[in-house]
Design an enzyme around this catalytic site. Sequence first.
Site, mmCIF file in Angstrom:
data_model
loop_
_atom_site.group_PDB
_atom_site.id
_atom_site.type_symbol
_atom_site.label_atom_id
_atom_site.label_comp_id
_atom_site.label_asym_id
_atom_site.label_seq_id
_atom_site.Cartn_x
_atom_site.Cartn_y
_atom_site.Cartn_z
ATOM 1 N N ASP A 85 28.640 5.654 43.319
ATOM 2 C CA ASP A 85 28.546 4.328 42.262
ATOM 3 C C ASP A 85 29.315 3.373 42.838
ATOM 4 O OD1 ASP A 85 31.582 4.900 41.596
ATOM 5 O OD2 ASP A 85 30.932 6.931 40.594
ATOM 6 N N ALA A 109 29.115 15.141 32.447
ATOM 7 C CA ALA A 109 28.703 16.122 33.514
ATOM 8 C C ALA A 109 28.211 16.006 34.698
ATOM 9 C CB ALA A 109 27.599 17.259 32.573
ATOM 10 N N GLY A 110 27.801 16.733 35.339
ATOM 11 C CA GLY A 110 27.295 16.463 36.755
ATOM 12 C C GLY A 110 28.213 17.122 37.770
ATOM 13 N N GLU A 152 25.425 14.911 29.513
ATOM 14 C CA GLU A 152 24.830 14.653 30.702
ATOM 15 C C GLU A 152 24.245 15.731 31.268
ATOM 16 O OE1 GLU A 152 27.684 12.146 32.759
ATOM 17 O OE2 GLU A 152 26.258 11.768 34.048
ATOM 18 N N GLU A 170 35.384 10.320 31.223
ATOM 19 C CA GLU A 170 35.487 11.204 32.266
ATOM 20 C C GLU A 170 36.826 11.139 32.936
ATOM 21 O OE1 GLU A 170 31.992 9.306 34.231
ATOM 22 O OE2 GLU A 170 33.181 9.882 36.115
ATOM 23 N N ASP A 204 35.514 15.871 29.240
ATOM 24 C CA ASP A 204 35.009 16.475 30.560
ATOM 25 C C ASP A 204 35.880 17.846 30.676
ATOM 26 O OD1 ASP A 204 34.815 15.458 33.787
ATOM 27 O OD2 ASP A 204 36.080 17.148 33.700
ATOM 28 N N LYS A 217 23.180 3.629 37.348
ATOM 29 C CA LYS A 217 24.510 3.120 37.654
ATOM 30 C C LYS A 217 24.433 1.542 37.930
ATOM 31 C CE LYS A 217 26.637 7.356 38.098
ATOM 32 N NZ LYS A 217 27.803 7.495 37.275
#
Lengths: 426, 426
Positions: free
Chosen positions: A26, A341-342, A371, A290, A313, A207
């Site tokens: 990102d 998330a991710g 997410e 996050e 988060d 992004k």
Amino acid sequence: MTKGKITKLSVSDVRFPTSLEQHGSDAMHTDPDYSVVYVVIETDGGLKGYGITFTIGRGTEIVVCAVEALSALVIGKSLEDIVSDFRSFYRLLTSDGQMRWIGPEKGVIQLATAAILNAIWDMWARAEGKPLWKLLVDMEPRQLIRCIDFRYLSDALTEQEALEEQMLKEGYPAYTTSCAWLGYSDEQLTELCSAALAEGWTKFKVKVGADLQDDIRRCSLIRKMIGPEKTLMIDANQRWDVAEAITWVTKLAEFRPLWIEEPTCPDDILGHAAISKALAPLGIGVATGEQCHNRVMFKQFLQASALQFVQIDSCRVGSVNENLATILMAAKFKVPVCPHAGGVGLCELVHHLSIFDYISVSASLDNRMCEYVDHLHEHFKSPTLIRNAHYMPPKDPGYSTEMFEESVKKHQFPDGEVWKSILEKK
Amino acid sequence: MTKGKITKLSVSDVRFPTSLEQHGSDAMHTDPDYSVVYVVIETDGGLKGYGITFTIGRGTEIVVCAVEALSALVIGKSLEDIVSDFRSFYRLLTSDGQMRWIGPEKGVIQLATAAILNAIWDMWARAEGKPLWKLLVDMEPRQLIRCIDFRYLSDALTEQEALEEQMLKEGYPAYTTSCAWLGYSDEQLTELCSAALAEGWTKFKVKVGADLQDDIRRCSLIRKMIGPEKTLMIDANQRWDVAEAITWVTKLAEFRPLWIEEPTCPDDILGHAAISKALAPLGIGVATGEQCHNRVMFKQFLQASALQFVQIDSCRVGSVNENLATILMAAKFKVPVCPHAGGVGLCELVHHLSIFDYISVSASLDNRMCEYVDHLHEHFKSPTLIRNAHYMPPKDPGYSTEMFEESVKKHQFPDGEVWKSILEKK
């Protein structure tokens, strides 16, 4: 419940070389190697708990060092000691008279606290033979409340009010971030977006923030592919100053993003409030969280109407305990919780909290979704199950934190075989 | 200026067993062992720089680990590389694409950044043969501005405005916190306060927040001893929730404290604003900043009128660079800067900044003073010089950060002789 005392805590630095393919890239984090600090706790009575926190490569060893420093506060306690007065244990970890200084309740020491407490919650859920969301849903309100440290929150939320919450049941809507990382080419974007549409995805995040013309081209491309009805969100990963954020997002308004995520410094509550106010007439909300480092920051974001989507988060704040406080505050302020998330394992952990939020707190799916990023799930023993763009409630006991031993071994930094071969080439 | 490249960075975990005598005790930190992470950098051209950050015992090893992780970004650079574009170097340290995640710009990683940058500033001042304050005062405005990372500040301060500052010269008023630590008995209080009065001190700070009746007794005792004209401040070290802070301090209003310091969570900007508003009619200001983790937080405290005294700290934020930003913002918002000091070396470092603030920025001593605590100065090669309750401007080149080798050796944790003998007894 007593099954002995915690006699062992081990911690590993586990890194996945994701930067090699620009996954996760990102505007601020251009070369992340998705990593976890992986904590395993064991009692002499045979209980086990697995905990993680998420990092992105260099510096993971610092969080490992912090876990080692905190471990002295865990060893020798039984699970029952801990959960029977969870608030005190929480405060023991976060307010040690000396270690508090190097936070307090933020950054490295809070990430380490998250990893340890995630392991405790996983152990608790396993001891009860339930997945974590079910442990939470079945808990008496008073017991739930006793897990939360209300220090510094009493001007926004008191114990009494937190009891007034309810129940229901269902699978949880997800959105995907896998299609449009900043480092992906337009061809990759098109291909991934087509595949996601075919799989039934209806909500997509892109992004943005490095280059305006690129952003316009990418947003236009995605909006055309998904059509006018489906949902688009954009994410700047903290790239802008306040006025810059407003100008830039205004130029992307024609693509009708539901939210702009992390438009500026994650600490800037008043800045987010100014951005929220400026973008409201365009129908664009502000989402953040996050990198919001504790419940006191979330309290202020809510008090100042600085966000319209709360992105909790599972690994940055003080585990389930601190996320419970934020979920209850969000409900009080009537702001939807749409978790971040991710990463590594963040989907696995946080959808427990989304499901709990829906069943026991919000009882609503309006503007709510969690997410989803499709990578690294294969390293977890209880990976997320996505069906028709919804997270299905996990059934295995625990917090879905346990990784395959083989995965941990191979990705241990710097001695696992994956890193040995990468580092040799450098 | 070029005198080679930085080829060596060494870091030590140096702790002083101050908890044995309750020096430094307060309502949240009951047993501090005052400590420093001590960084020494060297070029192959013979330049040296010394930097510290302050910690209070356990967890110092985590900051050491973070300094080691950051050192890769320093080694191989020349001082000239760094200071000719100091803003970029600052951002390199604080925004490494991977390590940023474990902050960002807060907690352990920011403390480590502070230690390293303090060493760079010390090296720069030594290379110029000047004490740090003089290096700053002599600097061209444009050069000064180039040391500051304005990211996230542009809604409150822009480069253009920051240039509009001026000059003057004098010694700097100090206040003492040495008389009234929370763990001290009334006898100790009386004795220390008498001695301080005899030495010419006129401004006194008392630790409060653990027990209201104790606080009333202690404040009453000190106010009686110092008389109605001298200044009293009180400090709760983050002990209260918002409403509790207002009630508690109202009960201490009769002793006419100038400020209440750290009434609640250091992250709670809106909480501090509410407390400021409630206490203004009583003539009591709010002071905070020693645990304010970066310039973006200070910006918001100023924007929200949440403090009436800005307490910058030399070791928590990104060194002189970040403190310059805060000093300039405070000037713009017309709020006095009254630095936090004490600890280990904090007085030595921060009075450079107070003197610079007076000469080049505020040109005023109204409601301005720098904290002073009388311990551990003997370990520094250029200790502070207090004359009639004023800090006298240091004359030695550098940032007053260098410690005696013998002090470092003896207090190294856990292998120095002081700790060896304490740990053996445990």
